[in-house]
Write a protein that holds these residues in place. Structure first.
Motif, PDB file in Angstrom:
ATOM      1  N   VAL A  17      80.430  99.386  -0.411  1.00  0.00           N
ATOM      2  CA  VAL A  17      80.934  98.047  -0.112  1.00  0.00           C
ATOM      3  C   VAL A  17      80.254  97.557   1.162  1.00  0.00           C
ATOM      4  O   VAL A  17      80.392  98.172   2.221  1.00  0.00           O
ATOM      5  CB  VAL A  17      82.469  98.062   0.073  1.00  0.00           C
ATOM      6  N   ILE A  18      79.524  96.454   1.052  1.00  0.00           N
ATOM      7  CA  ILE A  18      78.793  95.904   2.193  1.00  0.00           C
ATOM      8  C   ILE A  18      79.660  94.855   2.876  1.00  0.00           C
ATOM      9  O   ILE A  18      80.047  93.857   2.276  1.00  0.00           O
ATOM     10  CB  ILE A  18      77.460  95.261   1.749  1.00  0.00           C
ATOM     11  N   ARG A  19      79.969  95.067   4.159  1.00  0.00           N
ATOM     12  CA  ARG A  19      80.754  94.100   4.929  1.00  0.00           C
ATOM     13  C   ARG A  19      79.820  93.029   5.496  1.00  0.00           C
ATOM     14  O   ARG A  19      79.345  93.112   6.617  1.00  0.00           O
ATOM     15  CB  ARG A  19      81.512  94.793   6.058  1.00  0.00           C
ATOM     16  N   HIS A  20      79.547  92.015   4.668  1.00  0.00           N
ATOM     17  CA  HIS A  20      78.682  90.925   5.083  1.00  0.00           C
ATOM     18  C   HIS A  20      79.346  90.109   6.190  1.00  0.00           C
ATOM     19  O   HIS A  20      80.556  89.877   6.174  1.00  0.00           O
ATOM     20  CB  HIS A  20      78.383  90.002   3.900  1.00  0.00           C
ATOM     21  N   GLN A  21      78.528  89.610   7.137  1.00  0.00           N
ATOM     22  CA  GLN A  21      79.066  88.716   8.155  1.00  0.00           C
ATOM     23  C   GLN A  21      79.410  87.357   7.570  1.00  0.00           C
ATOM     24  O   GLN A  21      80.446  86.779   7.905  1.00  0.00           O
ATOM     25  CB  GLN A  21      78.060  88.548   9.299  1.00  0.00           C
ATOM     26  N   ASP A  22      78.548  86.832   6.692  1.00  0.00           N
ATOM     27  CA  ASP A  22      78.803  85.534   6.071  1.00  0.00           C
ATOM     28  C   ASP A  22      80.108  85.583   5.280  1.00  0.00           C
ATOM     29  O   ASP A  22      80.309  86.466   4.436  1.00  0.00           O
ATOM     30  CB  ASP A  22      77.651  85.165   5.145  1.00  0.00           C
ATOM     31  N   ARG A  23      80.980  84.643   5.550  1.00  0.00           N
ATOM     32  CA  ARG A  23      82.324  84.685   4.967  1.00  0.00           C
ATOM     33  C   ARG A  23      82.312  84.570   3.454  1.00  0.00           C
ATOM     34  O   ARG A  23      83.035  85.306   2.762  1.00  0.00           O
ATOM     35  CB  ARG A  23      83.185  83.586   5.596  1.00  0.00           C
ATOM     36  N   GLN A  24      81.529  83.669   2.938  1.00  0.00           N
ATOM     37  CA  GLN A  24      81.511  83.493   1.490  1.00  0.00           C
ATOM     38  C   GLN A  24      80.815  84.665   0.801  1.00  0.00           C
ATOM     39  O   GLN A  24      81.224  85.081  -0.285  1.00  0.00           O
ATOM     40  CB  GLN A  24      80.831  82.161   1.141  1.00  0.00           C
ATOM     41  N   ALA A  25      79.782  85.206   1.429  1.00  0.00           N
ATOM     42  CA  ALA A  25      79.127  86.382   0.863  1.00  0.00           C
ATOM     43  C   ALA A  25      80.102  87.556   0.798  1.00  0.00           C
ATOM     44  O   ALA A  25      80.101  88.330  -0.175  1.00  0.00           O
ATOM     45  CB  ALA A  25      77.897  86.751   1.692  1.00  0.00           C
ATOM     46  N   TRP A  26      80.951  87.678   1.831  1.00  0.00           N
ATOM     47  CA  TRP A  26      81.924  88.768   1.806  1.00  0.00           C
ATOM     48  C   TRP A  26      82.956  88.559   0.693  1.00  0.00           C
ATOM     49  O   TRP A  26      83.317  89.514  -0.006  1.00  0.00           O
ATOM     50  CB  TRP A  26      82.622  88.916   3.150  1.00  0.00           C
TER      51      TRP A  26
END
Length: 490
Positions: free
Chosen positions: A97-106
């Motif tokens: 699970v990648i914790r993206h910084q971009d809110r929508q990507a997350w």
């Protein structure tokens, strides 16, 4: 006897922030630190030619309304740092699970990993709104929790649009998850371990008001400090000294007594200080043993309310570099079974950045590995049993890394230094090695936290066991605000 105007005991990030605010305001500042370097739990140490972090620590706090940005503006400094994207990778039950910084990507990532896309979107968008409001409210409310009538009057100056957020002080993260139909056991396990990193409690125990910022901190800009977190602490220290402040390490305070309108502070090395105002940037459990009886009684009533707190089992590891080039620097790994002794169900790993020659000059990598543990299993043991337990946990952690951390199964371990709560007690002088602050609980009312202003004029508290709590941003905010309390008393 050294005269000081504003004296801080403990030069962790909370104490440094308090001292910095006073120095920027023209006060004569003295900071006393028991260890040989500043930074406290947000520091680094050198061993075998490599620089290790005190713990597996992430760094946020430089975005809008966050306290490290405020500290930089106050001192006109730039803390050395490099942004990280993505913020973190979580590995559990075969998932990556990648914790993206971009809110929508997350939101897209978490929906793909755990399903229920509509519920996930609504849950995380609510978490973002609550988190943003908490940062705004925390920045604006300098005198919280209230201790004077004027403090209550300050609260009416808040933006009314933020006030509905406060209802989430009475609802747990688990409650809000259920509202959105997010009842999957795998997602619950993911959330529990994410919360444990910063809130020190799981979804059922953590109020959503605090859980929202804890869950969304990977969506803030996360940073890496080349050379180690000690460079951040030293940057603040240098800003204090250039303004005439004194920062002394290897000064362990063993007595704080009031004499007239001033406070007498004595260290174990024989040095003594008199100060008009004193800030104790140490855990609340450490305070009674160094204060006079009338102060100690009040401090003990505060400390006795919080007998539940975590310790940490940490490992500093140096290896060669067989890791994938796209491996994120922060990794949270869920082992197949709980670790022995600690019963922990996650391990957090922070890598040194490839090419950071300030930390490792020979192309190797430094890993800071940390997992939660109760403190009780590590004290009152005979040396043989202590060593057996430490070796057992270390072996289990290594096995977890070999199974789940890409490249570690091929890595050659060059150095390894395990540490337990007993080590932490000896190293940073924290009672029973308790680190990370006080766990959030639904029974701990927002207004019932120990405040930084004590009933004793001129004596204040700071750090992760008083409001606003743990983490580098939390203690930094507390340090900035405790000085405003002290200034008001003048």
């Amino acid at each position: 006897m050294t005269e000081a105007d504003f004296l801080v005991v403990g030069a962790g990030m909370g104490g440094l922030a308090a001292g910095a605010a006073a120095a920027a305001d023209g006060r004569k500042v003295t900071l006393l630190e028991a260890a040989h370097v500043v930074g406290g739990c947000s520091s680094s140490y050198r061993r075998k030619g490599h620089v290790f972090e005190s713990g597996a620590t992430t760094l946020i706090g430089f975005d809008a309304h966050q306290p490290l940005a405020r500290l930089e503006r106050l001192l006109d400094i730039a803390i050395p740092r490099q942004p990280l994207q993505p913020s973190m990778t979580v590995r559990l039950n075969g998932r990556t699970v990648i914790r993206h910084q971009d809110r929508q990507a997350w939101i897209g990532e978490v929906s793909e990993q755990f399903g229920h896309a509509t519920g996930q979107r609504r849950f995380w968008e609510l978490a973002y709104r609550v988190s943003d409001a908490v940062w705004r409210l925390s920045e604006r409310n300098h005198f919280f929790p209230p201790v004077r009538p004027a403090d209550y009057l300050q609260l009416v100056r808040n933006d009314p649009r933020d006030l509905p957020t406060l209802r989430f002080a009475f609802r747990s993260v688990a409650d809000v998850m259920a509202d959105h139909g997010l009842t999957s056991p795998e997602f619950r396990a993911f959330v529990d371990e994410q919360l444990l990193i910063s809130a020190q409690a799981g979804a059922a125990d953590t109020p959503f008001l605090f859980g929202a910022p804890a869950l969304t901190y990977p969506n803030s800009t996360n940073y890496y400090v080349p050379g180690g977190l000690l460079r951040m602490a030293e940057t603040v220290r240098d800003a204090i000294t250039v303004r005439g402040g004194q920062v002394s390490v290897k000064h362990l305070v063993d007595s704080v007594r009031q004499k007239g309108t001033r406070w007498h502070v004595r260290c174990t090395n024989g040095t003594e200080f008199m100060a008009r105002q004193v800030v104790l940037n140490i855990p609340i459990w450490n305070v009674p043993e160094i204060t006079e009886p009338r102060v100690a009684r009040w401090m003990r009533t505060q400390a006795d309310r919080y007998e539940r707190a975590w310790g940490a089992f940490t490992m500093g590891i140096v290896t060669d570099d067989p890791y994938p080039t796209d491996l994120t620097l922060h990794q949270q790994i869920h082992p197949d079974t709980p670790l022995p002794v600690t019963r922990s169900t996650s391990v957090f790993v922070s890598f040194s950045m490839r090419g950071d020659t300030l930390r490792t000059p020979d192309g190797t990598r430094v890993l800071a590995v940390s997992t939660h543990t109760p403190t009780e299993p590590w004290f009152d043991l005979d040396p043989a049993e202590y060593d057996r337990r430490k070796a057992e946990v270390a072996a289990s952690v290594l096995d977890t890394l070999r199974k789940s951390l890409p490249g570690f199964d091929r890595a050659r371990i060059l150095h390894m230094f395990p540490a337990t709560p007993s080590t932490w007690e000896n190293w940073v002088y924290r009672y029973k090695g308790r680190v990370g602050g006080i766990p959030q609980t639904m029974g701990r009312a927002l207004w019932d936290w120990t405040p930084s202003e004590t009933p004793f004029p001129g004596l204040f508290l700071c750090g992760d066991t008083v409001y606003p709590g743990q983490g580098i941003p939390g203690v930094t905010l507390g340090g900035l605000h405790v000085y405003l309390r002290a200034k008001r008393q003048l």
